[in-house]
Design an enzyme around this catalytic site. Structure first.
Site, PDB file in Angstrom:
ATOM      1  CD1 TRP A  58      -1.161  13.421  -0.597  1.00 52.21           C
ATOM      2  CD2 TRP A  58       0.862  12.599  -1.104  1.00 52.21           C
ATOM      3  NE1 TRP A  58      -1.088  12.125  -0.134  1.00 52.21           N
ATOM      4  CE2 TRP A  58       0.143  11.598  -0.420  1.00 52.21           C
ATOM      5  CE3 TRP A  58       2.159  12.300  -1.532  1.00 52.21           C
ATOM      6  CZ2 TRP A  58       0.662  10.333  -0.147  1.00 52.21           C
ATOM      7  CZ3 TRP A  58       2.679  11.043  -1.260  1.00 52.21           C
ATOM      8  CH2 TRP A  58       1.938  10.071  -0.582  1.00 52.21           C
ATOM      9  CE1 TYR A  73      -3.396  14.335  -3.108  1.00 53.32           C
ATOM     10  CE2 TYR A  73      -2.551  16.385  -3.989  1.00 53.32           C
ATOM     11  CZ  TYR A  73      -2.693  15.011  -4.064  1.00 53.32           C
ATOM     12  OH  TYR A  73      -2.123  14.326  -5.117  1.00 53.32           O
ATOM     13  CG  ASN A 124      14.074  19.458  -4.735  1.00 52.97           C
ATOM     14  OD1 ASN A 124      15.207  19.094  -4.401  1.00 52.97           O
ATOM     15  ND2 ASN A 124      12.991  19.105  -4.066  1.00 52.97           N
TER      16      ASN A 124
HETATM   17  P1  NDP Z   1       8.611  13.572  -3.800  1.00 49.84           P
HETATM   18  O1  NDP Z   1       8.766  12.133  -4.047  1.00 49.84           O
HETATM   19  O2  NDP Z   1       9.569  14.488  -4.489  1.00 49.84           O
HETATM   20  O3  NDP Z   1       8.686  13.795  -2.217  1.00 49.84           O
HETATM   21  C1  NDP Z   1       8.660  15.087  -1.697  1.00 49.84           C
HETATM   22  C2  NDP Z   1       9.145  15.072  -0.241  1.00 49.84           C
HETATM   23  O4  NDP Z   1      10.515  14.669  -0.186  1.00 49.84           O
HETATM   24  C3  NDP Z   1       9.094  16.458   0.365  1.00 49.84           C
HETATM   25  O5  NDP Z   1       7.834  16.793   0.853  1.00 49.84           O
HETATM   26  C4  NDP Z   1      10.158  16.340   1.444  1.00 49.84           C
HETATM   27  O6  NDP Z   1       9.598  15.617   2.535  1.00 49.84           O
HETATM   28  C5  NDP Z   1      11.219  15.488   0.750  1.00 49.84           C
HETATM   29  N1  NDP Z   1      12.170  16.305  -0.017  1.00 49.84           N
HETATM   30  C6  NDP Z   1      11.956  16.965  -1.187  1.00 49.84           C
HETATM   31  N2  NDP Z   1      13.053  17.575  -1.608  1.00 49.84           N
HETATM   32  C7  NDP Z   1      14.018  17.329  -0.700  1.00 49.84           C
HETATM   33  C8  NDP Z   1      15.375  17.697  -0.607  1.00 49.84           C
HETATM   34  N3  NDP Z   1      15.956  18.434  -1.539  1.00 49.84           N
HETATM   35  N4  NDP Z   1      16.078  17.245   0.473  1.00 49.84           N
HETATM   36  C9  NDP Z   1      15.498  16.483   1.414  1.00 49.84           C
HETATM   37  N5  NDP Z   1      14.214  16.110   1.386  1.00 49.84           N
HETATM   38  C10 NDP Z   1      13.459  16.518   0.319  1.00 49.84           C
HETATM   39  O7  NDP Z   1       7.183  14.080  -4.242  1.00 49.84           O
HETATM   40  P2  NDP Z   1       5.731  13.876  -3.572  1.00 49.84           P
HETATM   41  O8  NDP Z   1       5.555  12.482  -3.110  1.00 49.84           O
HETATM   42  O9  NDP Z   1       5.509  14.962  -2.607  1.00 49.84           O
HETATM   43  O10 NDP Z   1       4.808  14.089  -4.845  1.00 49.84           O
HETATM   44  C11 NDP Z   1       4.792  15.342  -5.522  1.00 49.84           C
HETATM   45  C12 NDP Z   1       3.368  15.714  -5.852  1.00 49.84           C
HETATM   46  O11 NDP Z   1       2.796  14.732  -6.702  1.00 49.84           O
HETATM   47  C13 NDP Z   1       2.405  15.790  -4.660  1.00 49.84           C
HETATM   48  O12 NDP Z   1       2.509  16.979  -3.928  1.00 49.84           O
HETATM   49  C14 NDP Z   1       1.075  15.676  -5.364  1.00 49.84           C
HETATM   50  O13 NDP Z   1       0.715  16.913  -5.933  1.00 49.84           O
HETATM   51  C15 NDP Z   1       1.388  14.676  -6.459  1.00 49.84           C
HETATM   52  N6  NDP Z   1       1.008  13.290  -6.059  1.00 49.84           N
HETATM   53  C16 NDP Z   1       0.001  12.681  -6.765  1.00 49.84           C
HETATM   54  C17 NDP Z   1      -0.426  11.421  -6.465  1.00 49.84           C
HETATM   55  C18 NDP Z   1      -1.508  10.799  -7.267  1.00 49.84           C
HETATM   56  O14 NDP Z   1      -2.024   9.739  -6.890  1.00 49.84           O
HETATM   57  N7  NDP Z   1      -1.923  11.403  -8.367  1.00 49.84           N
HETATM   58  C19 NDP Z   1       0.173  10.656  -5.343  1.00 49.84           C
HETATM   59  C20 NDP Z   1       1.243  11.366  -4.678  1.00 49.84           C
HETATM   60  C21 NDP Z   1       1.636  12.623  -5.039  1.00 49.84           C
HETATM   61  P3  NDP Z   1      10.081  15.768   4.054  1.00 49.84           P
HETATM   62  O15 NDP Z   1      10.775  17.076   4.216  1.00 49.84           O
HETATM   63  O16 NDP Z   1       8.853  15.650   4.844  1.00 49.84           O
HETATM   64  O17 NDP Z   1      10.997  14.620   4.304  1.00 49.84           O
END
Ligand code: NDP
Length: 331
Positions: A21, A54, A300
């Site tokens: 996502w 997505y 992670n």
């Molecule tokens: P997170 O809450 O873990 O956020 C991930 C984001 O956080 C990354 O893209 C990055 O963004 C930042 N990040 C991750 N690790 C680190 C780190 N170690 N240090 C610094 N920044 C970090 O998860 P998501 O919100 O991405 O959700 C995970 C998955 O869940 C999605 O990909 C999707 O498949 C699913 N999902 C499902 C939903 C639903 O309605 N069913 C809704 C939302 C997600 P950046 O670098 O841009 O700051």
């Protein structure tokens, strides 16, 4: 990597998985997406999460190309899609291109198979409940896709416990296959559904959970504590102002600061603390990671081995900071 049963099913899913996502087909280049999937797979991740909405289908296209290029055995990984919003989103889709009616469920499945270039989806989620389709129609449509061999397990996302139970009652009434898993948001700042609302249905129907936003979109990394970093990061993506308003609150940031100090005490990073905390809940089948950079994913993925550092005493301290202890059932 450890593997867990997806609810009461026999499917073994890696406790950490990778989602797409906002990243695949949007925020990151395709070669980064490829490196992320490769790193994940090489660390034992066997589940890759996706959805029709997505990047308006582009995320599935990118993932499909990578799966094809990698040539991994089809029986070595699990791939998902989700139906409801339509590829163009609720506003831009025509009435037949969205929702959980039999037509859109069937079309969405066929289209996801094409974009992902696979013969079947392992998991197919109803992305949100659909108040304008009878639950019987949705359960029958999902059951039929299973009997046709186009999907293996179906589930829900952001459904209430009552809605999930209704689906199970319909399935029981007509001798159909009910939902195996739910995909809820679950993280230190968002606990109620997983820890309170679903308590009974883990027992009654053996619900599995594939939890999303374990880092609350990055807030639980601590990187937003003082300001929004100027570099490319989720909170700077255009159109996500609602996410910023909802999550970057003073109250949340104050909690993260205290949690970060706890993480230092046990010599792990803040993202690792947040992910380990989610992994320590025995009702979580898999924690879906999101990452825009390889270094983030590398950091992670270590949560899998670090999770044992969160002993009961530390979990108590975390609850005091979070200040709203529902019930975190540890292993
Ligand atoms: P997170 O809450 O873990 O956020 C991930 C984001 O956080 C990354 O893209 C990055 O963004 C930042 N990040 C991750 N690790 C680190 C780190 N170690 N240090 C610094 N920044 C970090 O998860 P998501 O919100 O991405 O959700 C995970 C998955 O869940 C999605 O990909 C999707 O498949 C699913 N999902 C499902 C939903 C639903 O309605 N069913 C809704 C939302 C997600 P950046 O670098 O841009 O700051």
């Amino acid at each position: 990597m450890e593997y867990r049963r997806l609810g009461k099913s026999g499917l073994q899913v890696s406790e950490l998985s990778l989602g797409s996502w906002l990243t695949f087909g949007k925020q990151i280049e395709n070669n980064i997406a490829e490196d992320l999937m490769k790193m994940a797979y090489e660390h034992g991740v066997n589940f890759f999460d996706n959805a029709e909405i997505y990047a308006n289908g582009e995320s599935e296209i990118v993932m499909g190309e990578i799966l094809k290029k990698m040539g991994w055995a089809r029986d070595s990984y699990i791939v998902s899609s989700k139906v409801f919003f339509g590829v163009q989103g609720l506003i831009n889709s025509t009435p037949t291109q969205k929702g959980l009616n039999r037509k859109h469920i069937t079309e969405a499945c066929h289209q996801a198979l094409e974009r992902l270039q696979v013969d079947y989806l392992d998991l197919f989620f109803c992305h949100r409940p659909d108040k304008s389709t009878p639950i019987e129609e949705t359960v029958w449509a999902m059951h039929n896709l299973i009997t046709q061999g186009k999907i293996l397990y179906w589930g829900t996302s952001e459904w209430s416990a009552q809605e999930i139970m209704e689906a199970h009652m319909v399935a029981k009434q007509y001798n159909l296959i009910g939902p195996t898993m739910e995909q809820p948001q679950y993280n230190m700042l968002h606990r109620h559904k997983v820890e309170v609302e679903f308590t009974q249905i883990y027992k009654t129907v053996g619900l599995g959970t594939t939890i999303w936003s374990p880092l609350a979109s990055g807030i639980l990394t601590g990187k937003y504590n003082t300001n929004i970093p100027p570099e490319a990061t989720r909170m700077n993506i255009e159109g996500l102002e609602w996410l910023k308003d909802k999550t970057l609150t003073e109250q949340n940031l104050a909690k993260v600061e205290q949690l970060q100090s706890l993480s230092r005490d046990i010599d792990i990073t803040m993202p690792q603390l947040a992910l380990s905390w989610a992994l320590n809940n025995c009702n979580v089948s898999t924690v879906i990671l999101g990452a825009s950079k390889l270094a983030q994913l590398e950091e992670n993925l270590k949560a899998s081995e670090l999770k044992t550092r969160l002993n009961p005493e530390l979990m108590e301290k975390i609850d005091v900071i979070l200040g709203n202890k529902p019930e975190h059932p540890n292993f």
